[in-house]
Scaffold this active site. Structure first.
Site, PDB file in Angstrom:
ATOM      1  N   ASP A  32       0.850  -1.198   0.000  1.00 64.51           N
ATOM      2  CA  ASP A  32       0.000   0.000   0.000  1.00 64.51           C
ATOM      3  C   ASP A  32       0.883   1.244   0.000  1.00 64.51           C
ATOM      4  OD1 ASP A  32      -3.216   0.531   0.993  1.00 64.51           O
ATOM      5  OD2 ASP A  32      -1.808   2.202   1.157  1.00 64.51           O
ATOM      6  N   ILE A  33       0.469   2.249  -0.744  1.00 66.81           N
ATOM      7  CA  ILE A  33       1.272   3.479  -0.872  1.00 66.81           C
ATOM      8  C   ILE A  33       1.248   4.305   0.417  1.00 66.81           C
ATOM      9  CG2 ILE A  33      -0.535   5.063  -1.720  1.00 66.81           C
ATOM     10  CD1 ILE A  33       1.453   5.928  -3.910  1.00 66.81           C
ATOM     11  N   ASN A  86     -12.940  -3.014   2.838  1.00 65.39           N
ATOM     12  CA  ASN A  86     -13.861  -1.898   3.009  1.00 65.39           C
ATOM     13  C   ASN A  86     -14.845  -1.910   1.841  1.00 65.39           C
ATOM     14  OD1 ASN A  86     -12.562  -0.931   5.342  1.00 65.39           O
ATOM     15  ND2 ASN A  86     -11.022   0.128   4.106  1.00 65.39           N
ATOM     16  N   HIS A  99     -10.473  -4.808  -3.230  1.00 61.99           N
ATOM     17  CA  HIS A  99      -9.130  -5.136  -2.740  1.00 61.99           C
ATOM     18  C   HIS A  99      -9.227  -5.645  -1.302  1.00 61.99           C
ATOM     19  CE1 HIS A  99     -10.052  -0.856  -2.234  1.00 61.99           C
ATOM     20  NE2 HIS A  99      -9.440  -0.935  -1.060  1.00 61.99           N
ATOM     21  N   HIS A 101      -7.142  -5.656   2.119  1.00 61.34           N
ATOM     22  CA  HIS A 101      -5.992  -5.127   2.854  1.00 61.34           C
ATOM     23  C   HIS A 101      -5.385  -6.259   3.683  1.00 61.34           C
ATOM     24  CE1 HIS A 101      -6.910  -0.703   2.444  1.00 61.34           C
ATOM     25  NE2 HIS A 101      -8.134  -1.163   2.272  1.00 61.34           N
TER      26      HIS A 101
HETATM   27  P1  5GP Z   1      -9.722   1.652   0.595  1.00 58.97           P
HETATM   28  O1  5GP Z   1      -9.682   2.974   1.329  1.00 58.97           O
HETATM   29  O2  5GP Z   1     -10.482   1.790  -0.712  1.00 58.97           O
HETATM   30  O3  5GP Z   1     -10.166   0.484   1.412  1.00 58.97           O
HETATM   31  O4  5GP Z   1      -8.221   1.322   0.232  1.00 58.97           O
HETATM   32  C1  5GP Z   1      -7.544   1.902  -0.823  1.00 58.97           C
HETATM   33  C2  5GP Z   1      -6.073   1.780  -0.516  1.00 58.97           C
HETATM   34  O5  5GP Z   1      -5.343   1.990  -1.704  1.00 58.97           O
HETATM   35  C3  5GP Z   1      -5.582   2.810   0.503  1.00 58.97           C
HETATM   36  O6  5GP Z   1      -5.017   2.135   1.618  1.00 58.97           O
HETATM   37  C4  5GP Z   1      -4.549   3.615  -0.284  1.00 58.97           C
HETATM   38  O7  5GP Z   1      -3.458   4.002   0.500  1.00 58.97           O
HETATM   39  C5  5GP Z   1      -4.157   2.661  -1.389  1.00 58.97           C
HETATM   40  N1  5GP Z   1      -3.721   3.306  -2.618  1.00 58.97           N
HETATM   41  C6  5GP Z   1      -4.350   4.341  -3.248  1.00 58.97           C
HETATM   42  N2  5GP Z   1      -3.668   4.676  -4.358  1.00 58.97           N
HETATM   43  C7  5GP Z   1      -2.595   3.834  -4.420  1.00 58.97           C
HETATM   44  C8  5GP Z   1      -1.514   3.695  -5.361  1.00 58.97           C
HETATM   45  O8  5GP Z   1      -1.395   4.401  -6.367  1.00 58.97           O
HETATM   46  N3  5GP Z   1      -0.606   2.720  -5.099  1.00 58.97           N
HETATM   47  C9  5GP Z   1      -0.697   1.905  -4.015  1.00 58.97           C
HETATM   48  N4  5GP Z   1       0.262   0.997  -3.854  1.00 58.97           N
HETATM   49  N5  5GP Z   1      -1.691   2.002  -3.113  1.00 58.97           N
HETATM   50  C10 5GP Z   1      -2.631   2.959  -3.320  1.00 58.97           C
END
Ligand code: 5GP
Ligand code: ZN
Length: 113
Positions: A32-33, A86, A99, A101
């Site tokens: 994760d970024i 989520n 996705h 986590h």
């Molecule tokens: P959500 O909030 O939808 O459950 O999770 C999305 C996740 O994607 C977040 O933890 C966010 O940090 C990660 N994320 C968003 N953009 C990027 C990206 O460009 N690269 C990577 N590796 N992770 C990303």
């Protein structure tokens, strides 16, 4: 199968040369970024589904779960880790490509916020 303008479709296709922890014909995992724990990875299918609610494919879901387990193992957190999906904005979903986590490397609180 893939959706134009979807960040995670592009990542899965290798558009940003993301380093994959695991790649199979069905899914990839990568770091994760913006890590929320010392170890934080994501597992995503190569084909697009907006969320878990749009993914009525139990066989692929099982493969993603297995991918999450193997990712935790590869990252050395197999004894203590948390998987999170989520689903929906109010649940914290910000990227609308399903996705899982994979979080670990520290003690986790319960209940989650
Ligand atoms: P959500 O909030 O939808 O459950 O999770 C999305 C996740 O994607 C977040 O933890 C966010 O940090 C990660 N994320 C968003 N953009 C990027 C990206 O460009 N690269 C990577 N590796 N992770 C990303
Ligand atoms: Zn997508």
């Amino acid at each position: 199968m893939t959706q134009k303008d979807c960040l995670f479709c592009k990542i899965a296709q290798g558009a940003f040369n993301t380093e994959f922890i695991i790649e199979t014909e069905d899914y990839v995992s990568f770091k994760d970024i913006s890590p929320q724990a010392p170890v934080h990875a994501l597992v995503i299918p190569k084909i697009h589904f907006d969320s878990l609610n749009r993914m009525q494919e139990p066989e692929l879901m099982g493969k993603l779960l297995e991918g999450a387990r193997q990712t935790a193992q590869k990252l050395g957190i197999e004894d203590n880790y948390r998987l999170v999906i989520n689903t929906g904005e109010k649940a914290g979903q910000t990227v609308f490509h399903i996705h899982i986590h994979v979080l670990g490397g520290r003690a986790m609180q319960w209940p989650p916020g």
